[in-house]
Write a protein that holds these residues in place. Sequence first.
Motif, mmCIF file in Angstrom:
data_model
loop_
_atom_site.group_PDB
_atom_site.id
_atom_site.type_symbol
_atom_site.label_atom_id
_atom_site.label_comp_id
_atom_site.label_asym_id
_atom_site.label_seq_id
_atom_site.Cartn_x
_atom_site.Cartn_y
_atom_site.Cartn_z
ATOM 1 N N UNK A 81 0.620 -1.232 -0.034
ATOM 2 C CA UNK A 81 -0.215 -0.620 -0.350
ATOM 3 C C UNK A 81 1.163 1.538 -0.117
ATOM 4 N N UNK A 82 1.948 1.202 0.257
ATOM 5 C CA UNK A 82 3.175 2.323 0.200
ATOM 6 C C UNK A 82 3.798 2.369 -0.775
ATOM 7 N N UNK A 83 3.886 3.725 -1.002
ATOM 8 C CA UNK A 83 5.376 4.108 -1.868
ATOM 9 C C UNK A 83 6.697 4.853 -1.062
ATOM 10 N N UNK A 94 4.492 7.192 1.234
ATOM 11 C CA UNK A 94 3.351 7.968 1.477
ATOM 12 C C UNK A 94 1.941 6.400 0.783
ATOM 13 N N UNK A 95 1.245 6.487 1.581
ATOM 14 C CA UNK A 95 -0.087 5.619 1.108
ATOM 15 C C UNK A 95 -1.037 6.571 0.966
ATOM 16 N N UNK A 101 -4.341 11.151 0.651
ATOM 17 C CA UNK A 101 -3.065 10.658 0.486
ATOM 18 C C UNK A 101 -2.128 10.794 1.902
ATOM 19 N N UNK A 102 -1.704 10.564 2.958
ATOM 20 C CA UNK A 102 -0.699 10.320 3.911
ATOM 21 C C UNK A 102 0.352 10.389 3.450
ATOM 22 N N UNK A 103 0.899 11.135 4.552
ATOM 23 C CA UNK A 103 3.301 11.220 4.274
ATOM 24 C C UNK A 103 3.529 11.300 5.405
#
Length: 120
Positions: A81-83, A94-95, A101-103
């Motif tokens: 789910x994460x970048x 981030x996801x 979007x949460x960073x």
Amino acid sequence: MELNNLFIGKITIFLFMIVLLTSCSNVEKSNTVEGTAKIFVQSLIDGDEEKFEQVNKNPGETTKGAMERYGPEFSGLDISDFHFETNANEVTISHGIGDKRIRYWLTIEKIGNRYFVTHY
């Protein structure tokens, strides 16, 4: 009898090597900035304090405090789910999509021959 002992000895060594390699797998992955970030995130997802402590060197945060603060935000998510975006010794994690979007930002430093998260 000697062949039996030799065979048992070889099996014992083989099993010991498997256990050793398995237990060192996170150490091997923490030899890169991104690998360390992934271990950090996975430990929060799993609530794994031992794994978290292997890569955390933030002097301003205890393991228990970090797990209490960030664990609920990561619980139920998957590492896929994460970048992860790496820029030198900083990683932006981030996801989510769009305005949902949460960073998170991590600072990762090399100490000895491994990388550790030193600020988040």
